[in-house]
Motif scaffolding. Structure first.
Motif, PDB file in Angstrom:
ATOM      1  N   MET A  31       1.940  10.844 -10.845  1.00 31.21           N
ATOM      2  CA  MET A  31       1.589   9.476 -10.295  1.00 31.21           C
ATOM      3  C   MET A  31       1.495   8.847 -11.460  1.00 31.21           C
ATOM      4  N   LEU A  35       3.713   5.401 -12.601  1.00 35.61           N
ATOM      5  CA  LEU A  35       3.186   3.880 -12.318  1.00 35.61           C
ATOM      6  C   LEU A  35       3.502   3.458 -13.878  1.00 35.61           C
ATOM      7  N   TYR A  44       1.543  -1.867 -14.655  1.00 37.85           N
ATOM      8  CA  TYR A  44       0.584  -2.670 -13.881  1.00 37.85           C
ATOM      9  C   TYR A  44      -0.762  -3.206 -15.066  1.00 37.85           C
ATOM     10  N   TYR A  50     -10.785   6.730 -10.264  1.00 37.05           N
ATOM     11  CA  TYR A  50     -12.164   7.135 -10.140  1.00 37.05           C
ATOM     12  C   TYR A  50     -12.349   8.732  -9.484  1.00 37.05           C
ATOM     13  N   VAL A 170     -17.115   4.004  -7.123  1.00 33.81           N
ATOM     14  CA  VAL A 170     -15.958   3.675  -6.636  1.00 33.81           C
ATOM     15  C   VAL A 170     -15.814   2.247  -6.977  1.00 33.81           C
ATOM     16  N   TRP A 171     -14.647   1.542  -6.694  1.00 33.70           N
ATOM     17  CA  TRP A 171     -14.265   0.392  -7.159  1.00 33.70           C
ATOM     18  C   TRP A 171     -15.143  -0.885  -6.475  1.00 33.70           C
ATOM     19  N   ASP A 172     -15.424  -0.540  -5.285  1.00 32.34           N
ATOM     20  CA  ASP A 172     -16.206  -1.571  -4.533  1.00 32.34           C
ATOM     21  C   ASP A 172     -17.508  -1.912  -5.283  1.00 32.34           C
ATOM     22  N   LEU A 184      -5.351  -1.596  -9.717  1.00 33.06           N
ATOM     23  CA  LEU A 184      -4.451  -0.555  -8.955  1.00 33.06           C
ATOM     24  C   LEU A 184      -5.503   0.838  -8.786  1.00 33.06           C
ATOM     25  N   VAL A 185      -6.216   1.065  -7.747  1.00 29.89           N
ATOM     26  CA  VAL A 185      -7.228   2.126  -7.578  1.00 29.89           C
ATOM     27  C   VAL A 185      -6.611   3.398  -7.380  1.00 29.89           C
ATOM     28  N   ASN A 187      -7.313   7.664  -7.158  1.00 30.04           N
ATOM     29  CA  ASN A 187      -8.479   8.432  -6.898  1.00 30.04           C
ATOM     30  C   ASN A 187      -8.132  10.063  -7.342  1.00 30.04           C
TER      31      ASN A 187
ATOM     32  N   MET C 282       0.753  -5.266  -5.520  1.00 28.18           N
ATOM     33  CA  MET C 282       0.166  -3.939  -5.806  1.00 28.18           C
ATOM     34  C   MET C 282       0.955  -3.122  -4.979  1.00 28.18           C
ATOM     35  N   MET C 285       4.279  -2.446  -5.958  1.00 23.84           N
ATOM     36  CA  MET C 285       4.575  -1.721  -7.239  1.00 23.84           C
ATOM     37  C   MET C 285       4.346  -0.297  -6.947  1.00 23.84           C
ATOM     38  N   LEU C 286       3.512   0.160  -5.974  1.00 25.02           N
ATOM     39  CA  LEU C 286       3.261   1.486  -5.606  1.00 25.02           C
ATOM     40  C   LEU C 286       4.751   2.072  -5.002  1.00 25.02           C
ATOM     41  N   LEU C 309      -2.561   4.806   0.139  1.00 24.12           N
ATOM     42  CA  LEU C 309      -3.219   4.797  -1.088  1.00 24.12           C
ATOM     43  C   LEU C 309      -4.134   3.658  -1.204  1.00 24.12           C
ATOM     44  N   SER C 312      -7.075   3.774   1.393  1.00 25.16           N
ATOM     45  CA  SER C 312      -7.939   5.060   1.308  1.00 25.16           C
ATOM     46  C   SER C 312      -9.282   4.572   1.215  1.00 25.16           C
ATOM     47  N   ASP C 313     -10.471   4.947   2.079  1.00 16.12           N
ATOM     48  CA  ASP C 313     -11.775   4.891   1.753  1.00 16.12           C
ATOM     49  C   ASP C 313     -12.238   5.461   0.672  1.00 16.12           C
ATOM     50  N   ALA C 314     -12.634   4.884  -0.543  1.00 17.89           N
ATOM     51  CA  ALA C 314     -13.098   5.603  -1.532  1.00 17.89           C
ATOM     52  C   ALA C 314     -14.229   6.434  -1.506  1.00 17.89           C
ATOM     53  N   ASN C 317     -13.747   9.826  -0.166  1.00 13.69           N
ATOM     54  CA  ASN C 317     -12.887  10.715  -1.119  1.00 13.69           C
ATOM     55  C   ASN C 317     -14.343  11.347  -1.918  1.00 13.69           C
TER      56      ASN C 317
END
Lengths: 445, 721, 435
Positions: A31, A35, A44, A50, A170-172, A184-185, A187, C282, C285-286, C309, C312-314, C317
């Protein structure tokens, strides 16, 4: 696994090498590679990765950038006591130390960008440059502009650079309240049981066969997987218990293939180790000593947490007891507990119905010094002069963190304290001075 | 001093130069001490004695710490060697920072010494790179870093040849915190190790452990772990763990309370980076025991403490601070006081010097000797003409004193071996009738005749029930104790003891035949089960039945021997363990004023203040302040009166009433007649004085202003009259 | 043989073309380079341009705020107009030099330095010492002047992240700039860019009064069709692409992609969440990253995957990776929240709740002692799944520090469903109404 890692820009065997170093992370690596794209292209501006501890975030980044020989700077934010260090490291690894020396004494963000710009005007990026930030969550504690600036660094310095943030959070939780450029997040999921098996089996003991070791790992996971999925911890446990596992072999009781016997031999030890998982109390050496000790008398495992007993001077013990009582009993009940003949206070009306949550759930309450002393004098059997050393003992208890001073240090008038020891601890203490503390605790009436 | 100036003004008169000469401790000692004529001799004695004590204790400290320090050193060596180690288990843990958790107990004042010797030992034998940090100097991470770097590199500056570059490097990073990163340290470390391996002078000390010296570990000592800010510590450890492969770091945590504090301070993410090894230092009570053995229960210090003083010092140790250092300080104080206040302490020294000093004694001092209670008792025992000659003939008196001094020394010489004998015999008995620790036995002996208190009796009874093998072992131990002593009496005693032992032994061979086994077991068995269940009731019961059995049947030869042995021990005790008070001239060596020691070491500020306020005579020594039944005369200082009055009030004090009462008392003091109309009137002066008194009381913390009621103040003390 | 050779040649060509595609598109998505013409915001652009012209040509100073959400193209607009003015052809001596100050300049001194630098006046300033900030600025503008006011060169100040400047110490820079723009000194145009509508409240009175309350709002009124159109535009290759044949194929592929139903749904979802320009980029881009020589076109599946992607709920995860013990603690917290209506809790309470659960069931698999529980709790705190109630000081022991759970009911339940080998009894416990 070669199917996973493919990229026109890099030749096969390199990718092969990378893949070998990244067991069970081919997917994520692939991945990332796609990217990043071709080195000459733009990537990017900022990527946020995370995942749990020991899920291979920094390892993957490190291997990729190293093996593919991409220009990169790796910074651990915990190490950057000041932003200066951060800037220096980046410039250093991109443009060499002379660039780093261009920074003024305490550089601002704009100084950094300026220097960066003029440097990369001299040596423009032929390939994408990468800045990897480990423990990125600490960036939030630095000055407010740093994180947004890093996220759009590419646009600010007008260079082909990508910032990669690694974090367990997490990013939030990062997003500033006025928002910023969204990275760009990605996991990194935790390893599955099979993957753990595969990874752990790799560091096998040289003097034993691979399948023997992997069977051992299998047993280990069978016990621990439910309570602990942290790769690092599991590795530690494996190292700790392996010698025990091999013992019957060494004695020649069983042969490598006889897994069942081995299992029956090791299982109790693993169960015991389970009780102290995460505590890291014992180094391997102590562990072995304990095992031997257990051969003789099967005492419970005595790790760090077991040594909670503290030798204290006689009056300090009573001071501590008094403090405990003061912080876990409501002040209004003192009369009943400590007056010799508290005539009419009936237990029934003395116990309030409305308060059902015990103080041992809510935690200790602060109390004033004189209340402590009052209880102290009534608790200790002999009568003592209020000597200076009694007071000094209180303060030394504070330095030992058995008491905590709640009021501010410079408040001399009526200092307030809290008792910071656990129930078991205080019980042990009061046993040594044979004082039955439970009789005096409001919660246990 | 006067001036010829006519103008008003204030003139400064500088004290003349000769007044301002600084006093040496000697002068401090000699001024205001009794019998100044031989003060300097005493000072000398005092000094020597103290130096001796000091050195001895330090030696003691070191050898006490030796064990734990050695194990620590081994640990560090092991860690530093594991770097190159190829053992699998160690490889698995290569990424962890070796950490020694050193549990030192709560007597924090004593720790410094330990750390001092620890770091010295480390530097001598393991690694030159040792930095020790304290919590209070590292509030923030960068401070901690700075300290560590400075310390490490400074040690290098001290060791290495090229000062200047290292020096400028360090102060460079002092100025600019940019370089304050472990990177700098790594580079520095590499340069240093390279140098050392290429074998420059400056690391000659590291020769014994050459192989490790390829990678001498970098040790960081955290002196007081509890006090550190956990956040700082965590970050520091995180940073260090990133460099562990380049820099052989290791930590030492100094812990006062218990190892579990580590878990409290460090989350798993951090503690998983450490490989913690636990080290327990010996408990301070044992420490004290050894110190007392070497310091108090020995013959080589002429200076002694009597029971009360001992009591005070020990109780301070046990009740307040587990600090051996303070205990020794206490001894020092007693020493100083003794030599300062007791002129006859010139005789408190080695026997020969004492003999000499006796001859030097001045008439006044001889008079003092005659005044000594113990000496008086001695005189009374003599015949009349002897008494006369003692009282009048100084030379004769001196002769006698010489003899007495000799006796005293003999007494001491015999006292301690016998004491320890008795202790060995009794310390193994159930319920420790004479105490577990030898110091307790010592105290009882100091107080009065041991053989008179019933614990001793019961102990003897118990001893009378010992089985043969036990008895033999105990007696042998005693013999060993008596072995080295070279005093006539003890030698005789030893001989006798040997005989007894021999008898017992050969009885062992011969006796088996004639002594019926039944007797044996009846005698031994109760003792056996007495070991097991040792509550008092049981004890007495068994004692009784022992007597029964004894009365019933005739004594076996073993019992005869046993009784003989014990009687022998008993009269040894009676002969040698008499309390010092019974010996003449004991005042010379024994320091007795426990009150002074207590006052100095265990001050009670509040009670002092209260005493001063309630009975000013105690301090002011002014006759017309003298009162009975604790009431304050109205001539007392204002504050005393105010205090007295406020004692009579409740929690809240009305200032007006207080003022009224005050002014009445004061005007009574001024002696204006009670029935004149302006009696007890509040004039400005009284008012002012009252206000002053009240504010002083507030300053002393007896009252404080309150919001609850206007023109009222709150009392901060309970009770009163 | 020949066929093989030609095939090989074709492959080479194809790879090169593909390389080109990646190059172009990546520059679009990643490297925010200004498009040829501002899209969607032409009106505002014109308005701004007018203002600047007035400054440039008639030398009358101006100040304006451009307000709009992130990614609405504020910077793009302003820089565009700035560029235009920079090279406005008709009167070369009126070239406007455009100065951009942004979030880098964390305080006004630094900002001023930056300005000096951008005006190329470092050597002019040299090491003069200025009494005040204003003097310094005045000097700079003075230095720009040649001769009379009409002939002096106008300056355009673009203040990115305008609200940050409002937070600087007594807003010196803003005050001075606005002051200059008010008084008839050198002609300047101050353009502030911000995403805060309430930015004017941040200004001090003296600053506010000097600001001409001109605002340009960039609120994108994008319909879904336009949105779709933009996506297509973003993905499709320009006419200038070397191989027109390839370009046509590619663009055709894009067309079909955009017609696809599922794709439309996905885009619809994104459109509803945000019409932001960058969020699209974004996403795309993906998608692009999944395109390779082996797989030269974007399939709908790629878009779906990409959106998965993005959306998705971080937290879910993260929950997936927790140990069973930590999960149990979280369940206990959930129960506590249910019982005490979201009152904060401490470790003791949670442990107590957990114990209740353990008592009810026979096997003592999970009864760990306090320290272990504590470690698990710490880990949760480290992951910021629970957060200490602010005000509860560090002085309190850790087991009594009050906490709040940062997860909601549904998240926990979802996580439980996904959790690998989750014991049933734990599941049931989570389901049960009361702990």
């Amino acid at each position: 696994m070669t199917t996973v890692l493919q990229h026109p820009a890099y030749e096969e065997e390199r990718l092969q090498r990378v893949a070998e170093q990244l067991p069970c992370r081919e997917l994520q690596a692939g991945m990332l590679l796609s990217l990043m794209g071709e080195p000459q292209h733009y990537s990017y501006p900022s990527i946020f990765i995370y995942g749990h501890r020991a899920s291979g975030k920094s390892h993957v980044m490190h291997v990729l950038l190293k093996e593919l020989e991409l220009p990169h700077a790796t910074v651990s934010c915990v190490e950057c006591i000041s932003v200066t260090l951060l800037f220096e490291q980046v410039l250093l690894s991109f443009f060499g130390c002379d660039a780093a020396s261009l920074l003024p004494r305490s550089p601002s963000l704009s100084d950094f960008v300026r220097v960066y710009r003029q440097q990369c005007s001299h040596s423009p990026a032929k390939e994408t440059r990468y800045i990897v930030m480990e423990k990125a969550e600490l960036l939030r504690d630095t000055d407010a502009n740093l994180l947004p600036a890093l996220l759009r660094l590419q646009e600010l310095v007008e260079d082909n650079v990508t910032v990669i943030l690694l974090s367990e959070i997490v990013w939030d939780k990062f997003r500033p309240n006025t928002g910023c450029f969204e990275p760009l997040v990605l996991n990194f999921p935790d390893y599955s049981k099979g993957e753990l098996q595969q990874i752990l089996s790799q560091d096998r003991h040289p003097s034993y066969s691979a399948e023997f070791y992997s069977s051992y790992i299998n047993i280990l996971l069978g016990v621990f997987y439910s309570v602990c999925r942290d790769l690092r911890e599991l590795r530690h446990l494996a190292a700790l218990n392996f010698s025990k596992f091999c013992e019957p072999l060494a004695e020649g009781k069983v042969k490598e293939t006889d897994t069942h016997k081995l299992w029956r031999n090791i299982e109790p030890h693993l169960k015991r180790a389970m009780q102290t998982v995460y505590l890291r109390e014992v180094s391997s050496l102590q562990w072995e000593q304990m095992q031997q000790m257990e051969e003789k008398e099967t005492g419970a495992l005595r790790g760090l947490s077991a040594h909670t007993h503290v030798e204290l001077p006689y009056y300090s013990k009573f001071l501590l007891i008094a403090a405990y009582l003061a912080s876990y009993n409501p002040a209004r009940t003192d009369k009943r507990f400590f007056l010799k003949h508290h005539g009419k206070i009936r237990k029934t009306k003395f116990l309030k119905k409305n308060e059902k949550t015990s103080n041992h759930l809510l935690g200790p309450k602060p109390f004033a010094l004189d209340r402590l002393l009052a209880i102290f004098y009534s608790v200790v059997d002999s009568r003592i002069a209020p000597t200076a050393s009694i007071f000094s003992q209180i303060s030394s208890l504070v330095t030992l963190q058995l008491l905590t001073q709640v009021s501010h240090d410079d408040q001399l008038d009526a200092p307030k304290y809290k008792c910071a020891v656990s129930m078991d601890f205080i019980c042990a203490i009061s046993r040594t001075v044979n004082f039955d503390i439970v009789k005096y605790l409001y919660d246990f009436l | 001093m006067s001036t010829s100036s006519v103008s008003k003004g204030c003139f400064v008169f500088k004290p003349s130069a000769k007044k301002r000469k600084t006093l040496s401790p000697k002068d401090y000692f000699s001024d205001g001490c009794e019998g100044a004529e031989n003060s300097d001799v005493r000072f000398k004695l005092c000094q020597d004695l103290w130096d001796k004590i000091k050195t001895d204790t330090e030696v003691l400290q070191d050898e006490l710490n030796r064990k734990i320090l050695d194990s620590l050193l081994d640990f560090t060596r092991k860690c530093s060697s594991t770097r190159q180690h190829s053992d699998w288990a160690l490889q698995m843990r290569a990424s962890e920072i070796p950490t020694a958790a050193l549990v030192l107990g709560v007597n924090v004042p004593d720790h410094d010494m330990t750390f001092q010797s620890l770091s010295e030992l480390l530097q001598q034998s393991v690694t030159p790179h040792v930095a020790s940090v304290q919590a209070k100097e590292c509030g923030a991470l960068k401070h901690l870093m700075k300290r560590v770097l400075e310390r490490l590199m400074d040690t290098v500056v001290a060791v290495d040849d090229d000062e200047e570059e290292a020096a400028e490097q360090t102060n460079g990073q002092v100025h600019k915190s940019v370089h304050c990163s472990l990177n700098t340290l790594c580079d520095w470390y590499n340069t240093v190790t390279k140098k050392s391996n290429s074998g420059t002078p400056g690391k000659k000390r590291s020769s014994p452990v050459k192989d490790e010296q390829q990678q001498p570990p970098v040790v960081v000592i955290f002196k007081d772990l509890e006090a550190f800010n956990p956040r700082v510590l965590q970050d520091f450890i995180l940073i260090c763990s990133r460099y562990i492969d380049r820099l052989p770091l290791m930590f030492i945590f100094g812990i006062a309370t218990s190892p579990s504090t580590i878990q409290h301070m460090l989350p798993h993410s951090v503690s998983s980076l450490l490989c913690i090894e636990l080290f327990q230092s010996l408990s301070c009570t044992q420490h004290l025991a050894t110190v007392i053995d070497k310091l108090i229960l020995t013959n080589d210090f002429p200076f002694k403490l009597n029971s009360k003083v001992m009591q005070v010092l020990i109780s301070i140790f046990l009740y307040h601070d587990f600090s051996v250092r303070n205990f020794i300080k206490g001894v020092q104080l007693a020493l100083l006081e003794h030599f300062h206040s007791q002129p006859l302490s010139v005789l408190c020294c080695k026997k020969k010097d004492a003999q000499l000093n006796v001859m030097q004694l001045s008439h006044r001092n001889l008079e003092r000797i005659k005044q000594l209670p113990s000496f008086k008792r001695y005189i009374e025992k003599q015949e009349p003409q002897e008494q006369a000659s003692l009282l009048n003939d100084d030379t004769h008196l001196k002769e006698v004193c010489k003899k007495l001094i000799k006796d005293l020394h003999k007494y001491h010489k015999n006292y301690y071996p016998i004491l320890s004998c008795l202790h060995t015999l009794t310390s193994s008995l159930p319920r420790y009738p004479l105490g577990k620790q030898i110091r307790e036995l010592h105290l009882t002996c100091l107080e009065k005749n041991v053989w008179e208190n019933e614990d001793y009796q019961s102990a003897m009874k118990l001893l009378k029930m010992l089985a043969k093998d036990e008895l033999i072992t105990l007696l042998q131990r005693c013999a060993e104790i008596l072995q080295p002593v070279k005093s006539k009496k003890i030698k005789e005693a030893l001989v006798h003891l040997e005989e007894l032992l021999a008898k017992l032994k050969q009885l062992d061979t011969a006796a088996a035949a004639e002594t019926s086994p039944t007797v044996e077991e009846t005698i031994t068995s109760p003792m056996k089960n007495l070991q097991k269940k040792t509550d008092l009731f049981q004890l007495q019961k068994t004692l009784l039945e022992m007597n029964e059995s004894r009365r019933s049947k005739k004594l076996s030869p073993f019992e005869v021997l046993r009784n003989e042995a014990l009687d022998f021990i008993d009269d040894l005790v009676k002969k040698h363990l008499s309390p010092p008070e019974s010996h003449t001239l004991n005042e010379v060596c024994y320091y007795s004023s426990s009150a002074t020691v207590r006052r100095h070491l265990n001050a009670t500020p509040r009670t002092c203040i209260q005493a001063a306020l309630s009975s000013p005579y105690y301090y002011l020594q002014n006759e017309n302040l003298k009162t009975e039944d604790g009431s304050v005369s109205n001539a007392a200082p204002d504050i005393c009166i105010a205090y007295k009055l406020h004692l009579e009030c409740g929690r809240l004090i009305n200032l007006c009433d207080w003022l009224e009462a005050y002014s009445t008392v004061v005007s009574a003091a001024e002696g204006n007649d009670p029935d004149s109309d302006n009696f007890g009137k509040v004039d400005d002066v009284k008012h002012a004085r009252f206000i002053r008194a009240v504010s002083e009381l507030e300053f002393l913390g007896f009252i404080k202003s309150t919001k609850q009621k206007t023109d009222h103040v709150a009392r901060l003390t309970w009770g009163g009259c | 043989m020949t066929t093989g050779y030609t095939a090989f040649l074709l492959l080479c060509v194809f790879i090169r073309l593909h390389f080109q595609v990646q190059k172009i598109l990546r520059e679009r998505f990643c490297h925010q380079k200004l498009p040829e013409k501002p899209e969607g915001v032409e009106a505002q652009h014109k308005h701004l341009l007018e203002l600047l012209k007035r400054t440039a040509i008639h030398g009358e100073s101006n100040s304006v705020l451009i307000v709009g959400p992130r990614g609405a193209g504020k910077t793009m607009v302003s820089l565009h107009s700035g560029l235009k003015m920079g090279l406005c052809v008709e009167m070369p001596e009126k070239k406007m030099n455009c100065i951009e100050v942004c979030l880098l300049q964390t305080d006004d001194r630094i900002a001023l330095k930056e300005i000096t630098r951008q005006l190329h006046l470092e050597n002019a300033v040299g090491d003069k010492v200025f009494g005040s900030f204003a003097e310094n600025l005045a000097f700079l503008l003075e230095a720009l002047k040649k001769g009379d006011r009409s002939s002096s060169r106008p300056v355009l100040f673009v203040l990115d992240e305008f609200d940050l400047f409002a937070h600087h110490k007594n807003q010196t820079l803003l005050y001075n700039l606005f002051d200059v723009s008010q008084s008839a000194q050198a002609p300047v145009a101050v353009v502030g860019l911000t995403c805060r509508l309430d930015v004017l409240e941040l200004l001090e009175k003296r600053v506010k009064s000097r600001f001409s309350h001109r605002q340009i709002h960039l609120l994108s009124s994008l319909t879904f069709s336009q949105y779709l159109e933009r996506v297509r535009a973003q993905l499709s290759l320009p006419g200038s692409f070397p191989d027109s044949k390839f370009a046509q194929d590619w663009n055709g592929g894009i067309e079909t992609l955009c017609e696809d139903k599922s794709v439309e749904e996905v885009l619809q979802r994104h459109f509803n969440s945000s019409t932001d320009f960058r969020s699209i980029q974004m996403l795309l881009m993906l998608c692009l990253s999944r395109v390779s020589v082996a797989k030269p076109t974007i399939k709908p599946a790629d878009l779906l995957e990409a959106s998965r992607l993005c959306l998705s709920d971080a937290k879910a995860n993260m929950l997936h990776g927790l140990s069973i013990l930590e999960l149990c603690l979280i369940i206990a917290m959930k129960h506590l929240n249910d019982v005490y209506e979201g009152e904060p809790f401490n470790l003791q309470m949670v442990h107590n709740e957990f114990k209740k659960f353990l008592h009810r069931k026979s096997n003592s698999m999970y009864n760990f002692d306090q320290p272990v529980i504590m470690k698990a709790f710490e880990h949760l705190q480290q992951l910021e799944l629970i957060r200490p109630v602010d005000g509860s000081s560090a002085k309190t022991q850790r087991e009594y520090q009050l906490m709040r759970l940062m997860l909601d009911h549904s998240q926990i339940m979802e996580a439980l469903q996904k959790y690998p080998q989750c014991p049933t009894d734990v599941k049931q416990w989570a389901m049960s109404a009361f702990g």
